[in-house]
Scaffold this active site. Structure first.
Site, PDB file in Angstrom:
ATOM      1  N   ASP A 183       0.841  -1.207   0.000  1.00 45.39           N
ATOM      2  CA  ASP A 183       0.000   0.000   0.000  1.00 45.39           C
ATOM      3  C   ASP A 183       0.872   1.251   0.000  1.00 45.39           C
ATOM      4  OD1 ASP A 183      -2.353   1.405  -0.044  1.00 45.39           O
ATOM      5  OD2 ASP A 183      -3.138   0.657   1.841  1.00 45.39           O
ATOM      6  N   HIS A 206      -8.170  -1.017   8.715  1.00 46.29           N
ATOM      7  CA  HIS A 206      -7.166  -0.534   7.762  1.00 46.29           C
ATOM      8  C   HIS A 206      -7.372   0.980   7.615  1.00 46.29           C
ATOM      9  CE1 HIS A 206      -4.756  -1.140   3.930  1.00 46.29           C
ATOM     10  NE2 HIS A 206      -5.358   0.008   3.642  1.00 46.29           N
ATOM     11  N   CYS A 245      -3.932   5.242  -2.182  1.00 42.59           N
ATOM     12  CA  CYS A 245      -4.504   4.489  -3.305  1.00 42.59           C
ATOM     13  C   CYS A 245      -4.547   5.436  -4.490  1.00 42.59           C
ATOM     14  CB  CYS A 245      -5.911   3.997  -2.970  1.00 42.59           C
ATOM     15  SG  CYS A 245      -6.743   3.245  -4.369  1.00 42.59           S
ATOM     16  N   ASN A 286      -0.914   5.505   4.939  1.00 41.38           N
ATOM     17  CA  ASN A 286      -1.577   4.635   5.917  1.00 41.38           C
ATOM     18  C   ASN A 286      -1.228   5.081   7.338  1.00 41.38           C
ATOM     19  OD1 ASN A 286      -0.979   2.774   3.438  1.00 41.38           O
ATOM     20  ND2 ASN A 286      -2.493   1.652   4.601  1.00 41.38           N
TER      21      ASN A 286
HETATM   22  P1  HMG Z   1      -8.990  -4.455 -16.879  1.00 41.15           P
HETATM   23  O1  HMG Z   1      -8.281  -3.641 -17.894  1.00 41.15           O
HETATM   24  O2  HMG Z   1     -10.461  -4.284 -16.737  1.00 41.15           O
HETATM   25  O3  HMG Z   1      -8.633  -6.003 -17.090  1.00 41.15           O
HETATM   26  O4  HMG Z   1      -8.309  -4.222 -15.491  1.00 41.15           O
HETATM   27  P2  HMG Z   1      -9.209  -7.082 -18.055  1.00 41.15           P
HETATM   28  O5  HMG Z   1      -9.613  -8.238 -17.207  1.00 41.15           O
HETATM   29  O6  HMG Z   1     -10.206  -6.505 -19.008  1.00 41.15           O
HETATM   30  O7  HMG Z   1      -7.895  -7.469 -18.893  1.00 41.15           O
HETATM   31  C1  HMG Z   1      -7.194  -6.509 -19.689  1.00 41.15           C
HETATM   32  C2  HMG Z   1      -5.770  -6.962 -19.884  1.00 41.15           C
HETATM   33  O8  HMG Z   1      -5.116  -6.957 -18.615  1.00 41.15           O
HETATM   34  C3  HMG Z   1      -5.655  -8.388 -20.411  1.00 41.15           C
HETATM   35  O9  HMG Z   1      -4.457  -8.422 -21.215  1.00 41.15           O
HETATM   36  C4  HMG Z   1      -5.390  -9.191 -19.173  1.00 41.15           C
HETATM   37  O10 HMG Z   1      -4.695 -10.386 -19.419  1.00 41.15           O
HETATM   38  C5  HMG Z   1      -4.538  -8.235 -18.367  1.00 41.15           C
HETATM   39  P3  HMG Z   1      -4.548  -8.469 -22.810  1.00 41.15           P
HETATM   40  O11 HMG Z   1      -5.359  -9.695 -23.113  1.00 41.15           O
HETATM   41  O12 HMG Z   1      -5.250  -7.197 -23.181  1.00 41.15           O
HETATM   42  O13 HMG Z   1      -3.105  -8.505 -23.210  1.00 41.15           O
HETATM   43  N1  HMG Z   1      -4.642  -8.501 -16.921  1.00 41.15           N
HETATM   44  C6  HMG Z   1      -3.593  -8.637 -16.080  1.00 41.15           C
HETATM   45  N2  HMG Z   1      -2.262  -8.566 -16.271  1.00 41.15           N
HETATM   46  C7  HMG Z   1      -1.474  -8.765 -15.180  1.00 41.15           C
HETATM   47  N3  HMG Z   1      -1.949  -9.025 -13.936  1.00 41.15           N
HETATM   48  C8  HMG Z   1      -3.263  -9.094 -13.723  1.00 41.15           C
HETATM   49  C9  HMG Z   1      -4.145  -8.895 -14.823  1.00 41.15           C
HETATM   50  N4  HMG Z   1      -5.479  -8.894 -14.932  1.00 41.15           N
HETATM   51  C10 HMG Z   1      -5.766  -8.656 -16.210  1.00 41.15           C
HETATM   52  N5  HMG Z   1      -3.727  -9.357 -12.489  1.00 41.15           N
HETATM   53  C11 HMG Z   1      -7.665  -4.952 -13.296  1.00 41.15           C
HETATM   54  C12 HMG Z   1      -8.772  -4.911 -14.329  1.00 41.15           C
HETATM   55  C13 HMG Z   1      -8.306  -5.415 -11.996  1.00 41.15           C
HETATM   56  C14 HMG Z   1      -6.598  -5.935 -13.745  1.00 41.15           C
HETATM   57  C15 HMG Z   1      -7.063  -3.515 -13.171  1.00 41.15           C
HETATM   58  O14 HMG Z   1      -8.097  -2.618 -12.969  1.00 41.15           O
HETATM   59  C16 HMG Z   1      -6.089  -3.399 -12.029  1.00 41.15           C
HETATM   60  O15 HMG Z   1      -5.028  -3.981 -12.070  1.00 41.15           O
HETATM   61  N6  HMG Z   1      -6.453  -2.626 -10.995  1.00 41.15           N
HETATM   62  C17 HMG Z   1      -5.624  -2.524  -9.786  1.00 41.15           C
HETATM   63  C18 HMG Z   1      -5.807  -1.216  -9.120  1.00 41.15           C
HETATM   64  C19 HMG Z   1      -5.048  -1.212  -7.837  1.00 41.15           C
HETATM   65  O16 HMG Z   1      -4.129  -1.973  -7.608  1.00 41.15           O
HETATM   66  N7  HMG Z   1      -5.448  -0.287  -6.943  1.00 41.15           N
HETATM   67  C20 HMG Z   1      -4.810  -0.151  -5.646  1.00 41.15           C
HETATM   68  C21 HMG Z   1      -5.064  -1.312  -4.723  1.00 41.15           C
HETATM   69  S1  HMG Z   1      -6.576  -1.218  -3.825  1.00 41.15           S
HETATM   70  C22 HMG Z   1      -6.194  -0.236  -2.451  1.00 41.15           C
HETATM   71  O17 HMG Z   1      -5.143   0.346  -2.381  1.00 41.15           O
HETATM   72  C23 HMG Z   1      -7.153  -0.205  -1.277  1.00 41.15           C
HETATM   73  C24 HMG Z   1      -6.692  -1.034  -0.087  1.00 41.15           C
HETATM   74  O18 HMG Z   1      -5.422  -0.591   0.377  1.00 41.15           O
HETATM   75  C25 HMG Z   1      -7.710  -0.941   1.055  1.00 41.15           C
HETATM   76  C26 HMG Z   1      -8.120   0.503   1.376  1.00 41.15           C
HETATM   77  O19 HMG Z   1      -7.253   1.335   1.667  1.00 41.15           O
HETATM   78  O20 HMG Z   1      -9.344   0.732   1.352  1.00 41.15           O
HETATM   79  C27 HMG Z   1      -6.572  -2.515  -0.468  1.00 41.15           C
HETATM   80 MG    MG Z   2      -5.131   1.117   1.721  1.00 39.79          MG
END
Ligand code: HMG
Ligand code: MG
Length: 302
Positions: free
Chosen positions: A17, A208, A241, A250
């Site tokens: 994070d 969290h 985020c 955090n």
């Molecule tokens: P998308 O573009 O909708 O994915 O993203 P898709 O399923 O349509 O696929 C598109 C392409 O991405 C495809 O490749 C997939 O294979 C590839 P292509 O066929 O076009 O070559 N793909 C991936 N590649 C690598 N690793 C993967 C993956 N998945 C699909 N896992 C997705 C959807 C969820 C992947 C994207 O939106 C994403 O990665 N989002 C992450 C955002 C993120 O990390 N945000 C921060 C974390 S959350 C947070 O911080 C909150 C927390 O701390 C708690 C709080 O504080 O409340 C947890």
């Molecule tokens: Mg967080």
């Protein structure tokens, strides 16, 4: 003040994070060195990285290398965030111990963060959790925007319950309640926990907090009074985020430890070793860490 629990679990989320929101790319070897130092501080749980799409979170594009490259200290759980089966496959190949699936209580943040409606997210997380459990891994779940959404404002507690129910139904061991943008205040934490704890046992929930408005430590105190025993935090207060405007660092692990030590609670964490780890990542980042404890240390040293 009435606080019953004496043993508290700190889950260090800084390498995930914290670093996910940094503009500078910390080289892989430095990330590994930092996690190795954290491993020797007495922490029992480290969220090492995330296997999301590298285009969405470039700072953690080296997730496989980091997870495969760290030293494994017995008794420490090395976890990572995964959004779907594709991420899980990469995490399993890198020998992850536990995976965390995540979604938001609010629709707009969920769309911005993972590009899906909440309804479309459930089957993706269920499939991911099922595959992780089948691979012999434990699964954790995050609910984001529990105390407020950067796009929608107030979030009904019913929406938090709905997501928490769904995550537990999928087989997650614990649900971490995310104050993604650090808007929660103590009275709200009390009110939300009063509702949630009528339905879910405290052992299945974790807190969290982000510290955007300086309320994180006050929110911890209220959570402790309500019987909560697991807290996520990030060394030095790194974090945020990138898909939640205004989400800053955090709750700082070092500030949390100062509070818990002061209250006489057991965490197993060695404050001096934690400070060494903080100094290391501070040097690699090239800027001072913002936690109160680190500022106080620097004041004393300078
Ligand atoms: P998308 O573009 O909708 O994915 O993203 P898709 O399923 O349509 O696929 C598109 C392409 O991405 C495809 O490749 C997939 O294979 C590839 P292509 O066929 O076009 O070559 N793909 C991936 N590649 C690598 N690793 C993967 C993956 N998945 C699909 N896992 C997705 C959807 C969820 C992947 C994207 O939106 C994403 O990665 N989002 C992450 C955002 C993120 O990390 N945000 C921060 C974390 S959350 C947070 O911080 C909150 C927390 O701390 C708690 C709080 O504080 O409340 C947890
Ligand atoms: Mg967080």
């Amino acid at each position: 003040m009435k606080i019953d629990p004496t043993t508290i679990t700190i889950k260090e989320v800084g390498p995930r994070d914290g670093l996910q929101n940094e503009a500078v790319f910390i080289p892989t070897a430095d990330k590994i060195a930092w996690v190795n130092q954290l491993s020797h501080s007495g922490l029992s749980y480290i969220e090492v990285t995330s296997f999301v799409h590298p285009k969405w979170i470039p700072a953690l594009a080296d997730a496989v290398e980091v997870m495969s490259g760290i030293e494994r200290v017995p008794g420490v759980t090395y976890a990572a965030l995964v959004p779907n089966v594709k991420g899980l496959e990469r995490a399993l190949a890198a020998q992850v111990d536990e995976v965390s699936v995540f979604m938001s209580a609010s629709e707009t943040h969920n769309m911005k963060n993972i590009n899906k409606t909440r309804q479309d997210t459930y089957p993706i997380l269920a499939e991911t959790a099922k595959a992780a459990l089948a691979a012999g891994k434990t699964v954790r779940g995050y609910v984001s925007t529990v105390f407020g959404c950067p796009y929608e404002g107030a979030v009904p507690v019913e929406d938090v319950i709905r997501v928490t129910d769904a995550l537990l139904e999928m087989g997650v061991q614990e649900v971490s309640l995310g104050d993604t943008i650090g808007v929660a205040h103590p009275r709200q934490v009390q009110e939300v926990l009063e509702v949630l704890l009528r339905r879910f046992p405290a052992e299945r929930l974790a807190m969290h907090f982000h510290d955007t408005r300086g309320m994180a430590i006050a929110n911890v105190l209220v959570s402790l009074e309500m019987g909560m025993t697991t807290f996520d935090s990030s060394l030095g207060g790194l974090g945020g985020c990138p898909y939640a405007l205004g989400a800053s660092g955090n709750l700082a692990t070092d500030d949390l430890l100062y509070l818990l030590d002061g209250l006489g609670m057991q965490t197993g964490v060695d404050g001096e070793k934690l400070r060494e780890a903080a100094r290391l990542i501070q040097e690699k980042m090239g800027r001072p860490l913002m936690s109160h404890s680190m500022q106080a240390c620097q004041g004393q040293e300078g």
